[in-house]
Design a protein around this motif. Structure first.
Motif, PDB file in Angstrom:
ATOM      1  N   THR A 169      37.890   0.533  19.041  1.00 29.82           N
ATOM      2  CA  THR A 169      37.152  -0.713  19.225  1.00 29.82           C
ATOM      3  C   THR A 169      36.405  -1.074  17.947  1.00 29.82           C
ATOM      4  O   THR A 169      36.222  -0.259  17.046  1.00 29.82           O
ATOM      5  N   ARG A 170      35.948  -2.290  17.889  1.00 30.82           N
ATOM      6  CA  ARG A 170      35.155  -2.703  16.723  1.00 30.82           C
ATOM      7  C   ARG A 170      33.825  -1.963  16.676  1.00 30.82           C
ATOM      8  O   ARG A 170      33.301  -1.702  15.600  1.00 30.82           O
ATOM      9  N   ASP A 171      33.267  -1.632  17.848  1.00 31.50           N
ATOM     10  CA  ASP A 171      32.047  -0.827  17.871  1.00 31.50           C
ATOM     11  C   ASP A 171      32.291   0.526  17.214  1.00 31.50           C
ATOM     12  O   ASP A 171      31.466   1.017  16.442  1.00 31.50           O
ATOM     13  N   VAL A 214      32.555   0.186  13.345  1.00 29.39           N
ATOM     14  CA  VAL A 214      31.242   0.056  12.710  1.00 29.39           C
ATOM     15  C   VAL A 214      30.486   1.383  12.767  1.00 29.39           C
ATOM     16  O   VAL A 214      29.840   1.789  11.795  1.00 29.39           O
ATOM     17  N   CYS A 223      33.970   8.193  19.300  1.00 28.16           N
ATOM     18  CA  CYS A 223      34.658   7.164  18.517  1.00 28.16           C
ATOM     19  C   CYS A 223      35.861   7.648  17.720  1.00 28.16           C
ATOM     20  O   CYS A 223      36.690   6.832  17.317  1.00 28.16           O
ATOM     21  N   GLN A 279      25.114  -3.505  16.228  1.00 30.04           N
ATOM     22  CA  GLN A 279      25.734  -4.112  17.408  1.00 30.04           C
ATOM     23  C   GLN A 279      26.040  -5.585  17.142  1.00 30.04           C
ATOM     24  O   GLN A 279      27.095  -6.093  17.545  1.00 30.04           O
ATOM     25  N   SER A 293      29.003  -5.753  14.788  1.00 28.93           N
ATOM     26  CA  SER A 293      30.224  -5.452  15.541  1.00 28.93           C
ATOM     27  C   SER A 293      30.701  -6.655  16.349  1.00 28.93           C
ATOM     28  O   SER A 293      31.906  -6.932  16.432  1.00 28.93           O
ATOM     29  N   SER A 294      29.767  -7.375  16.937  1.00 31.93           N
ATOM     30  CA  SER A 294      30.149  -8.528  17.767  1.00 31.93           C
ATOM     31  C   SER A 294      30.773  -9.649  16.948  1.00 31.93           C
ATOM     32  O   SER A 294      31.490 -10.504  17.495  1.00 31.93           O
ATOM     33  N   ASP A 302      38.192  -8.511  17.649  1.00 29.10           N
ATOM     34  CA  ASP A 302      38.513  -7.384  18.526  1.00 29.10           C
ATOM     35  C   ASP A 302      40.007  -7.403  18.805  1.00 29.10           C
ATOM     36  O   ASP A 302      40.501  -8.230  19.569  1.00 29.10           O
TER      37      ASP A 302
END
Length: 391
Positions: A72-74, A77, A134, A360, A363-364, A368
């Motif tokens: 994920t992008r989270d 990061v 992760c 966060q 990341s948003s 994605d």
């Protein structure tokens, strides 16, 4: 026990009550010191009772299991964040003497810019949870877990060891299916390993405890040296809190210094604080508030920490976002360590929370491209390199 882990006040009240109990066992307390100990215990009980009415709880394990962060992008990061921390850990070891191999007392030497590097390398405790959650590759997962546990040993930072072990254990417990028994043997192994390392590093840093002059009980005097270190560390905070309350000592400098960046030193060693033993200078999270604002300020700080716990629990509801989980791990750890030393109400702690909120946000803003994978349950890493099992 699984229900207790979902209770925000559990992370604050239970350690505080245990520390107060150990303080009673470790010392023959003067009668006027009992007021401070009762204040801490009563506040812990009141917060525990209040929590039953507030009703805010951590999500059930199914919510933690439903999140697979890998890819994920989270996670991207977070792994970049971890890489930066690893870089600063290496700089800390390369540019300055390694306390474990040099003089053990050099752990406190922050001259030559080491204090600035340490502001980043101190976040090494996040490496294990980021690795577990992760990292897709087993070698990367093992490397991050190992780095987060080895670096604190090399720099003789017992607090970071506990933080890393705590985060690993909590991630494992929260990502355990409701129908399965908790892996207490593995958690106990982590606890025994952590306390053993803590005791050994305590002896390396400070030597024998024979020079400590406090009203110890017969039980404490008859304990082995390693156990004495644990008892002293667990009980010194409440003891000093009770001592300062009995002496009605006032000093606002320490609270200001820990809240305002670069305002001054937060060290209580070799200061004018009338501690019973100048070389045992640890205090509770609420110690600076007691000195600055009296008993009312101390109680207010306890309530404030409980509110921080509630807020951090809200950050993981309902879908357990990664950086919300890191914030909760940080706040819950500071609550667990509240009987021992100030860690929650410090500018570095607030800075970490702000950094997680910023990450966060970053990341948003990233695209994605990941398709949600199967839920993952994490077992305790065997040799720090076990991979997750899928269900």
């Amino acid at each position: 026990m699984k229900q207790l882990l979902r209770l925000p006040s559990f992370y604050l009240s239970a350690p505080l009550l245990v520390a107060c109990g150990l303080t009673l066992l470790t010392y023959d307390l003067p009668s006027d010191y009992m007021e401070g100990l009762l204040l801490l215990a009563a506040a812990a009980m009141a917060i525990l009772a209040l929590d039953t009415f507030v009703g805010i709880r951590l999500p059930r394990s199914e919510a933690f299991l439903a999140r697979d962060y890998t890819g994920t992008r989270d996670a991207f990061v977070a792994l970049v964040f971890a890489a930066v921390i690893v870089l600063f850990c290496l700089l800390d070891l390369v540019l300055f003497p390694v306390p474990l191999f040099a003089s053990p007392t050099s752990y406190a030497n922050m001259e030559g810019g080491r204090d600035h590097i340490r502001h980043v390398s101190d976040m090494c405790w996040v490496l294990p949870p980021i690795g577990l959650l992760c990292a897709r590759q087993r070698w990367l997962r093992a490397a991050l877990v190992l780095a987060g546990l080895v670096f604190p040993v090399l720099v003789i930072d017992r607090n970071r060891i506990f933080a890393a072990l705590f985060s690993v254990a909590l991630v494992v417990l929260l990502r355990r299916h409701e129908a399965k028994a908790l892996p207490w043997k593995r958690v106990l192994l982590l606890a025994v390993g952590g306390t053993t390392v803590f005791s050994v590093l305590g002896i390396l840093r400070s030597g024998t405890l024979d020079y400590v002059t406090l009203p110890f009980s017969d039980m404490y005097r008859g304990a082995p040296q390693g156990v004495k270190w644990l008892l002293l560390y667990a009980s010194a905070g409440p003891y000093n809190f009770a001592s300062i309350l009995a002496k009605q000592y006032n000093d606002t400098h320490f609270l200001i210094n820990q809240l305002v960046p670069m305002a001054g030193s937060i060290a209580t060693a070799d200061t004018g604080i009338p501690l019973d033993a100048a070389n045992i200078n640890v205090g509770t999270e609420f110690f600076p508030f007691l000195m600055a604002l009296g008993p009312g300020g101390a109680i207010a700080s306890m309530v404030g920490l409980y509110l921080m716990l509630l807020w951090s629990v809200r950050r993981v509801q309902p879908m357990v976002p990664l950086f919300g989980l890191l914030i909760f791990l940080r706040v819950s750890y500071t609550a667990v360590m509240a009987p021992f030393a100030p860690q929650a109400f410090t500018w570095t702690s607030f800075g970490f929370i702000a950094l997680c909120l910023l990450l966060q946000l970053v990341s948003s803003l990233l695209p994605d491209r990941r398709t949600q994978g199967p839920p993952v349950e994490y077992d305790m890493p065997a040799g720090h390199g076990a991979s997750p099992s899928t269900h």
